[in-house]
Motif scaffolding. Sequence first.
Motif, PDB file in Angstrom:
ATOM      1  N   GLU A 189       0.812  -1.158  -0.060  1.00 33.66           N
ATOM      2  CA  GLU A 189       0.133  -0.360   0.009  1.00 33.66           C
ATOM      3  C   GLU A 189       1.015   1.332   0.323  1.00 33.66           C
ATOM      4  N   ALA A 190       1.992   1.486   1.038  1.00 33.32           N
ATOM      5  CA  ALA A 190       3.000   1.894   0.559  1.00 33.32           C
ATOM      6  C   ALA A 190       2.925   2.627  -0.510  1.00 33.32           C
ATOM      7  N   VAL A 191       3.873   1.840  -0.852  1.00 35.70           N
ATOM      8  CA  VAL A 191       4.775   1.847  -2.154  1.00 35.70           C
ATOM      9  C   VAL A 191       3.280   2.479  -3.714  1.00 35.70           C
ATOM     10  N   SER A 192       2.696   1.638  -3.930  1.00 35.77           N
ATOM     11  CA  SER A 192       1.756   1.931  -4.380  1.00 35.77           C
ATOM     12  C   SER A 192       1.311   3.054  -4.241  1.00 35.77           C
ATOM     13  N   GLU A 193       1.410   3.718  -2.967  1.00 40.00           N
ATOM     14  CA  GLU A 193       0.695   5.261  -2.977  1.00 40.00           C
ATOM     15  C   GLU A 193       1.489   6.257  -3.199  1.00 40.00           C
ATOM     16  N   PHE A 194       2.792   5.623  -2.676  1.00 41.25           N
ATOM     17  CA  PHE A 194       4.130   6.821  -3.440  1.00 41.25           C
ATOM     18  C   PHE A 194       4.139   6.966  -5.002  1.00 41.25           C
ATOM     19  N   ILE A 195       3.830   5.686  -5.772  1.00 38.27           N
ATOM     20  CA  ILE A 195       3.509   5.983  -7.256  1.00 38.27           C
ATOM     21  C   ILE A 195       2.518   6.460  -7.720  1.00 38.27           C
ATOM     22  N   ILE A 196       1.038   6.103  -6.680  1.00 34.84           N
ATOM     23  CA  ILE A 196      -0.183   7.000  -7.354  1.00 34.84           C
ATOM     24  C   ILE A 196      -0.600   8.667  -7.202  1.00 34.84           C
ATOM     25  N   ALA A 197       0.658   9.029  -5.943  1.00 34.95           N
ATOM     26  CA  ALA A 197       1.099  10.423  -5.609  1.00 34.95           C
ATOM     27  C   ALA A 197       2.022  10.635  -7.016  1.00 34.95           C
ATOM     28  N   LYS A 198       3.132  10.396  -7.018  1.00 33.27           N
ATOM     29  CA  LYS A 198       4.324  10.762  -8.896  1.00 33.27           C
ATOM     30  C   LYS A 198       2.930  11.064  -9.491  1.00 33.27           C
ATOM     31  N   MET A 199       1.878   9.704 -10.412  1.00 33.15           N
ATOM     32  CA  MET A 199       1.717  10.158 -11.219  1.00 33.15           C
ATOM     33  C   MET A 199       0.337  11.355 -11.308  1.00 33.15           C
ATOM     34  N   SER A 200      -0.447  11.663  -9.973  1.00 34.02           N
ATOM     35  CA  SER A 200      -1.763  12.131  -9.652  1.00 34.02           C
ATOM     36  C   SER A 200      -0.673  13.712 -10.423  1.00 34.02           C
ATOM     37  N   ASP A 201       0.585  13.761  -9.472  1.00 35.30           N
ATOM     38  CA  ASP A 201       1.277  15.568  -9.499  1.00 35.30           C
ATOM     39  C   ASP A 201       1.625  15.368 -11.052  1.00 35.30           C
ATOM     40  N   ARG A 202       2.178  14.631 -11.733  1.00 32.23           N
ATOM     41  CA  ARG A 202       1.979  15.009 -13.397  1.00 32.23           C
ATOM     42  C   ARG A 202       1.136  14.563 -14.232  1.00 32.23           C
ATOM     43  N   LEU A 203      -0.337  14.892 -14.112  1.00 32.39           N
ATOM     44  CA  LEU A 203      -1.596  14.494 -14.774  1.00 32.39           C
ATOM     45  C   LEU A 203      -2.055  15.607 -13.902  1.00 32.39           C
ATOM     46  N   LYS A 204      -1.305  16.374 -13.556  1.00 32.40           N
ATOM     47  CA  LYS A 204      -1.990  17.933 -12.435  1.00 32.40           C
ATOM     48  C   LYS A 204      -4.013  17.581 -11.759  1.00 32.40           C
ATOM     49  N   HIS A 205      -3.402  16.217 -11.387  1.00 35.29           N
ATOM     50  CA  HIS A 205      -4.667  15.997 -10.885  1.00 35.29           C
ATOM     51  C   HIS A 205      -5.441  16.082 -11.507  1.00 35.29           C
ATOM     52  N   ASP A 206      -6.343  16.145 -12.642  1.00 37.51           N
ATOM     53  CA  ASP A 206      -7.236  16.415 -13.220  1.00 37.51           C
ATOM     54  C   ASP A 206      -7.955  15.309 -12.937  1.00 37.51           C
ATOM     55  N   PRO A 207      -9.357  15.533 -12.962  1.00 37.04           N
ATOM     56  CA  PRO A 207     -10.254  14.675 -12.603  1.00 37.04           C
ATOM     57  C   PRO A 207     -10.301  13.121 -13.296  1.00 37.04           C
ATOM     58  N   HIS A 208     -10.901  13.338 -14.279  1.00 36.22           N
ATOM     59  CA  HIS A 208     -11.125  13.056 -15.383  1.00 36.22           C
ATOM     60  C   HIS A 208      -9.838  11.733 -15.605  1.00 36.22           C
ATOM     61  N   LEU A 209      -8.618  12.117 -16.351  1.00 41.60           N
ATOM     62  CA  LEU A 209      -7.419  11.775 -16.252  1.00 41.60           C
ATOM     63  C   LEU A 209      -7.525  10.276 -14.676  1.00 41.60           C
ATOM     64  N   LEU A 210      -7.225  11.192 -13.857  1.00 39.50           N
ATOM     65  CA  LEU A 210      -6.541  10.202 -13.043  1.00 39.50           C
ATOM     66  C   LEU A 210      -7.745   8.634 -12.975  1.00 39.50           C
ATOM     67  N   ASP A 211      -8.993   9.402 -12.548  1.00 35.72           N
ATOM     68  CA  ASP A 211      -9.551   7.965 -13.074  1.00 35.72           C
ATOM     69  C   ASP A 211      -9.441   7.229 -13.672  1.00 35.72           C
ATOM     70  N   VAL A 212      -9.277   7.457 -15.340  1.00 34.10           N
ATOM     71  CA  VAL A 212      -8.738   6.555 -16.575  1.00 34.10           C
ATOM     72  C   VAL A 212      -8.087   6.307 -16.342  1.00 34.10           C
ATOM     73  N   LEU A 213      -6.386   6.552 -15.859  1.00 36.40           N
ATOM     74  CA  LEU A 213      -5.472   6.617 -15.670  1.00 36.40           C
ATOM     75  C   LEU A 213      -4.396   5.528 -14.728  1.00 36.40           C
ATOM     76  N   VAL A 214      -4.775   6.106 -13.522  1.00 32.26           N
ATOM     77  CA  VAL A 214      -4.421   5.546 -12.133  1.00 32.26           C
ATOM     78  C   VAL A 214      -4.573   5.017 -11.929  1.00 32.26           C
ATOM     79  N   PRO A 215      -4.184   3.423 -11.289  1.00 30.09           N
ATOM     80  CA  PRO A 215      -5.339   3.262 -10.199  1.00 30.09           C
ATOM     81  C   PRO A 215      -4.860   3.413  -8.911  1.00 30.09           C
TER      82      PRO A 215
END
Length: 540
Positions: free
Chosen positions: A296-322
């Motif tokens: 969980e901790a490793v996953s959340e670390f990567i999720i945060a990195k990906m979310s930052d790169r996607l500018k926290h766009d709600p649609h993109l987060l829903d489609v692309l981020v696990p």
Amino acid sequence: MTGTTPTETLDAVVLGAGVAGLYQLYQLRKAGYKAKIFEQGGDVGGTWYWNRYPGARFDSEGHIYQYLFDEDLYKGWTWSEKFPAQPEIERWMHYIADRLDLRKDIKFNAKVTAAHYDEDRGRWLVTTSAGDVVDAQFFVSCGGMLSEPLRDLFPNKEKFKGQVVYTSRYPASGIDVKDKRVGVVGIGATGIQVIQTLAPESGHMTVFARTPQYTLPMKNPAIGAAEGAAYKARFGEIKSRIVDTFCGFEHDFDRNWVDLTPEQRHAHMVNLYEDGSLKFWLAGFPEVFTHPECSEAVSEFIIAKMSDRLKHDPHLLDVLVPKFSDYGFGTARVPLERDYLEVYLRDNVTAVSVKHNPIVGFTEKGLQLADGTEHELDVIILATGFDAGSGALSAIDVRGRAGRSLRDEWNKDIRTTYGLGKHGFPNLLTTAVPLAPSAALCNMTTCLQQQTEWITGAIDDLKKEGKTTIEPTQDGEDAWVAHHDGIANATLVVKTDSWYMGSNVPGKPRRLLSYIGGVAVYKDKCNEEAAAGYPSFARA
């Protein structure tokens, strides 16, 4: 094939002219056996011959994705970048074939269509699409773990008036996507490479995404003369190192989650992430495969990195981020990418989720979803994956004792002994099939070299002892399957639906395709098997 007259008699038929097949041929020929490769493609390369799609490249570092049996061969080639692209990899494969003078024993454009074992004679009769009928003592499969593409997943393809192409059979001449509406189906490792490469060139790109992927950014520096000389000087170190790591890479796990403070864990993850390789996955924390808290901790670390790169766009987060609630980081294939996520911030790229609104088929103008939505397209690129591990041999009519079909047996249950053979199929010796690390969790050259060397040794041992056949026993197969499953079922990987579990192929029996005990452990067990006189095999 009873009564068929052979056109050629060999000691061994080798299936496929990829990484495993070329080295297997070299070894058998050097040992004095009459062997020949039959290859469906028009040249050497295996996966690097077929997968010519834009962006195809290594995600193993080039200096470890090499043959290590010959220092001069290794040092005679220099990569131009850390993670080389397909055209350069294909040139390297040509270099290997030419340097070892292998082409004279390879028949191209000759797909193996059937291989039947003759119990009375203890030999295989192998036929090809080119009309060959070969009588051989051994049938050695080097067909690859990702070589049989999944086709026809969506109906009515013939209706579409535009161009459809599979990434696994991408035309060498390429496709012009300028000013065109391009659809890409699939966001696995292949889809990601295509998307990040073609999006800037396309008129508009629509990405159809089903399962969000944890991704890692790739850092791919150029390799100059000094860098090339530096890694070549470490040949001996690299050769001894990679066979004793978890995944056949140079890097390996060197610390445990449970031994570190929260601050130390975070610092370690930051350091690994900055490396820009698969090191974060395969040399981070071993508990990422087994420990829910670590996962969980490793996953959340990567999720945060990906979310930052996607500018926290709600649609993109829903489609692309696990979401960790769906599956954890590293329990499915982790792709390396270069500015892939940033592609979705472009005005000419649209991400469409098909997880709950799947593609139902082609139309004249494009693709239709379950809710009736039609996406009009000019070019459709299908990155829809493979029948991994078992697919290459299942696509061939392979029949063992009493005419038993390998395809039928694997359709019921995915079983092998060490991934090196199958009970009921004497003198069928295999690489990159299920229940070995080479079915997924390994730097491929590391595991394929080890497997082909074991196969050559097993054939040599038969000859020395005056024996002619080798076949896994039922007890031997049962023991290996039990050992494999015992390790697999202790991990979080088996809880995740992915091609690692065969979940991408409708009706395929569910079992972790790759041995997850580690490359070093697998190598030792194979060596112990041979040293003990092959107790898991019947030899006569």
